[in-house]
Design a protein around this motif. Structure first.
Motif, PDB file in Angstrom:
ATOM      1  N   VAL A 154      -4.945   7.390 -14.175  1.00  0.00           N
ATOM      2  CA  VAL A 154      -5.925   7.200 -13.098  1.00  0.00           C
ATOM      3  C   VAL A 154      -5.599   8.190 -11.984  1.00  0.00           C
ATOM      4  O   VAL A 154      -4.429   8.349 -11.619  1.00  0.00           O
ATOM      5  N   GLN A 199      -7.679  -8.585  -8.139  1.00  0.00           N
ATOM      6  CA  GLN A 199      -7.594  -7.145  -8.426  1.00  0.00           C
ATOM      7  C   GLN A 199      -6.163  -6.745  -8.779  1.00  0.00           C
ATOM      8  O   GLN A 199      -5.222  -7.052  -8.065  1.00  0.00           O
ATOM      9  N   HIS A 200      -6.022  -6.044  -9.899  1.00  0.00           N
ATOM     10  CA  HIS A 200      -4.744  -5.496 -10.381  1.00  0.00           C
ATOM     11  C   HIS A 200      -3.721  -6.561 -10.788  1.00  0.00           C
ATOM     12  O   HIS A 200      -2.531  -6.252 -10.952  1.00  0.00           O
ATOM     13  N   LYS A 231     -13.217   5.410   2.725  1.00  0.00           N
ATOM     14  CA  LYS A 231     -12.509   4.308   2.057  1.00  0.00           C
ATOM     15  C   LYS A 231     -11.171   4.053   2.753  1.00  0.00           C
ATOM     16  O   LYS A 231     -10.742   2.909   2.901  1.00  0.00           O
ATOM     17  N   TRP A 268      -6.583   8.833  -8.103  1.00  0.00           N
ATOM     18  CA  TRP A 268      -7.259   8.127  -7.005  1.00  0.00           C
ATOM     19  C   TRP A 268      -6.884   8.725  -5.661  1.00  0.00           C
ATOM     20  O   TRP A 268      -5.693   8.940  -5.388  1.00  0.00           O
ATOM     21  N   HIS A 304       1.201   2.443 -10.682  1.00  0.00           N
ATOM     22  CA  HIS A 304       0.247   2.949  -9.673  1.00  0.00           C
ATOM     23  C   HIS A 304       0.959   3.818  -8.630  1.00  0.00           C
ATOM     24  O   HIS A 304       1.084   3.443  -7.459  1.00  0.00           O
ATOM     25  N   ARG A 329       0.861  -1.192   0.000  1.00  0.00           N
ATOM     26  CA  ARG A 329       0.000   0.000   0.000  1.00  0.00           C
ATOM     27  C   ARG A 329       0.895   1.239   0.000  1.00  0.00           C
ATOM     28  O   ARG A 329       1.263   1.772   1.031  1.00  0.00           O
ATOM     29  N   LYS A 371     -15.298   6.209 -11.538  1.00  0.00           N
ATOM     30  CA  LYS A 371     -15.571   4.935 -10.860  1.00  0.00           C
ATOM     31  C   LYS A 371     -16.370   5.109  -9.569  1.00  0.00           C
ATOM     32  O   LYS A 371     -16.885   4.140  -9.033  1.00  0.00           O
ATOM     33  N   GLU A 403      -1.714   7.771 -11.791  1.00  0.00           N
ATOM     34  CA  GLU A 403      -1.214   6.486 -12.257  1.00  0.00           C
ATOM     35  C   GLU A 403      -1.215   6.441 -13.786  1.00  0.00           C
ATOM     36  O   GLU A 403      -2.258   6.544 -14.407  1.00  0.00           O
ATOM     37  N   ASP A 421     -11.888   8.538  -7.919  1.00  0.00           N
ATOM     38  CA  ASP A 421     -11.377   7.340  -8.587  1.00  0.00           C
ATOM     39  C   ASP A 421     -11.777   7.446 -10.062  1.00  0.00           C
ATOM     40  O   ASP A 421     -12.898   7.111 -10.434  1.00  0.00           O
ATOM     41  N   PHE A 431      -6.282  -4.281 -14.902  1.00  0.00           N
ATOM     42  CA  PHE A 431      -6.533  -3.141 -14.022  1.00  0.00           C
ATOM     43  C   PHE A 431      -7.850  -3.405 -13.292  1.00  0.00           C
ATOM     44  O   PHE A 431      -8.872  -3.655 -13.932  1.00  0.00           O
ATOM     45  N   ARG A 435       2.229  -7.297  -9.088  1.00  0.00           N
ATOM     46  CA  ARG A 435       2.540  -6.609  -7.825  1.00  0.00           C
ATOM     47  C   ARG A 435       2.656  -7.569  -6.650  1.00  0.00           C
ATOM     48  O   ARG A 435       3.056  -7.156  -5.570  1.00  0.00           O
TER      49      ARG A 435
HETATM   50  O1  LIG Z   1      -6.694  -1.552  -3.020  1.00  0.00           O
HETATM   51  P1  LIG Z   1      -5.964  -1.749  -4.334  1.00  0.00           P
HETATM   52  O2  LIG Z   1      -6.240  -3.070  -4.977  1.00  0.00           O
HETATM   53  O3  LIG Z   1      -4.493  -1.501  -4.185  1.00  0.00           O
HETATM   54  O4  LIG Z   1      -6.513  -0.646  -5.310  1.00  0.00           O
HETATM   55  C1  LIG Z   1      -6.450   0.695  -4.982  1.00  0.00           C
HETATM   56  C2  LIG Z   1      -7.143   1.543  -6.038  1.00  0.00           C
HETATM   57  O5  LIG Z   1      -6.379   1.495  -7.227  1.00  0.00           O
HETATM   58  C3  LIG Z   1      -6.844   2.381  -8.248  1.00  0.00           C
HETATM   59  O6  LIG Z   1      -5.999   2.273  -9.350  1.00  0.00           O
HETATM   60  C4  LIG Z   1      -8.238   1.979  -8.644  1.00  0.00           C
HETATM   61  O7  LIG Z   1      -8.756   2.861  -9.628  1.00  0.00           O
HETATM   62  C5  LIG Z   1      -9.137   1.991  -7.422  1.00  0.00           C
HETATM   63  O8  LIG Z   1     -10.447   1.545  -7.793  1.00  0.00           O
HETATM   64  C6  LIG Z   1      -8.571   1.102  -6.343  1.00  0.00           C
HETATM   65  O9  LIG Z   1      -9.376   1.227  -5.173  1.00  0.00           O
END
Ligand SMILES: O=P(O)(O)OC[C@H]1O[C@@H](O)[C@H](O)[C@@H](O)[C@@H]1O
Length: 321
Positions: A268, A102-103, A276, A270, A189, A78, A213, A296, A234, A88, A107
């Motif tokens: 992107v 996700q993603h 959140k 964010w 990112h 993070r 988003k 990003e 987002d 993505f 990573r």
């Molecule tokens: O929590 P993650 O998987 O690292 O993603 C973080 C954010 O990454 C961004 O790139 C996305 O657009 C968001 O929707 C997402 O919440």
């Protein structure tokens, strides 16, 4: 290229020559650090090839890293610059990547350090002109079995992180080593560290079409030349000026960071804002949303189709303001 492999090593100055960048491994071989003779530094975790620190010659950190980030390979980092590939977000309706988390997996995979190279400007061997490039690799042979089950394509990724005195370039080359085509998305990112989100403006997005988003993925057009962040944001932008037109992050009217892209059409933006941020276990402190903004660079609005043997390269250069 020297320093090949994952063994602890220190590649330091050579007597009689201009001071060279120093490249070291952490004791547990989890991280590569490069320091220019003038003091700028970058740290890259082999887990995800995640850049987790970028400091200027004063030691000021440029990337936001959550105090709750897991750096032990148990979860995507993070903060810093996680690398998103080959999808993505999630794409449940996309046949090839629909099963991936996700993603994607870049990573959360352990990369190999391929080596470092240095270069000097045409003016000569002054320390002030030096840069260092760190190369990392990930390919079919080095991802875990579970990943191979979820995404069954032969591929090769080379990720290069180049540190200059006032800029950082991160570049990804994706090669299709399979005998069938595949489709992929790529995103760098980057979590930028800022002092106060309420003083931030993002420029370079005016007139761009974007997917919002946080508003049912509705498609809108950016009307502001100076985007401010006042709540959860987002958005997937496709700036009108193309990749070479800079997207800048200003704070109190002064440019802090300028992002120029190569072959990456989308950006992107964010920020999780209050609720959140609270909902993410690894986001700390919870007030940290005030000190970060993700801008990003990527190719995420559609898919890059790579035929067998083809390669796709995308990069960003972040210049300090
Ligand atoms: O929590 P993650 O998987 O690292 O993603 C973080 C954010 O990454 C961004 O790139 C996305 O657009 C968001 O929707 C997402 O919440």
């Amino acid at each position: 290229m020297v320093g090949r492999g994952n063994k602890p090593t220190a590649l330091a100055a050579t007597p009689g020559l201009a001071p060279q960048p120093t490249v070291t491994f952490s004791d547990d071989n989890s991280k590569v650090t490069a320091v220019l003779p003038t003091g700028e530094s970058v740290e890259v975790l082999l887990y995800g090839a995640t850049v987790i620190s970028w400091k200027d010659d004063q030691g000021d950190e440029k990337l936001w890293l959550s105090e709750g980030a897991k750096l032990d390979g148990s979860k995507a980092v993070r903060g810093g610059i996680p690398l998103v590939f080959p999808v993505f977000g999630t794409a449940p309706d996309h046949a090839q990547t629909g099963k991936l988390p996700q993603h994607g997996f870049a990573r959360t995979s352990r990369w190999e350090f391929l080596g470092k190279s240095t270069s000097e400007s045409a003016e000569g061997k002054e320390a002030a002109d030096l840069s260092v490039k760190l190369d990392f690799g990930l390919s079919t042979g080095s991802v875990d079995e579970k990943t191979k089950e979820l995404w069954a394509y032969a591929f090769n990724l080379i990720y290069s992180v180049t540190l200059n005195r006032t800029s950082l370039t991160t570049a990804l080359v994706v090669t299709n080593d399979d005998d069938k085509p595949f489709e992929c998305q790529v995103l760098l990112h980057t979590y930028f560290k800022i002092k106060d989100i309420t003083a931030v403006e993002v420029t370079g997005l005016e007139g761009a079409s974007y997917i919002d988003k946080v508003d049912n993925a509705s498609v809108k057009t950016e009307s502001s030349a100076n985007l401010t962040i006042t709540g959860e944001t987002d958005r997937v932008y496709t700036p009108t000026g193309g990749p070479q037109a800079p997207v800048t992050i200003k704070e109190n009217g002064k440019t802090r960071y300028s992002v120029v892209r190569d072959n990456l059409n989308d950006v992107v933006v964010w920020n999780p804002w209050i609720e959140k941020a609270k909902s993410m276990g690894d986001f700390a402190p919870k007030e940290g949303y005030k000190n970060m903004i993700c801008v990003e660079a990527g190719s995420v609005r559609g898919w890059q189709t790579l035929e067998p043997g083809d390669a796709f390269e995308g990069a960003q250069t972040i210049t300090l303001g």
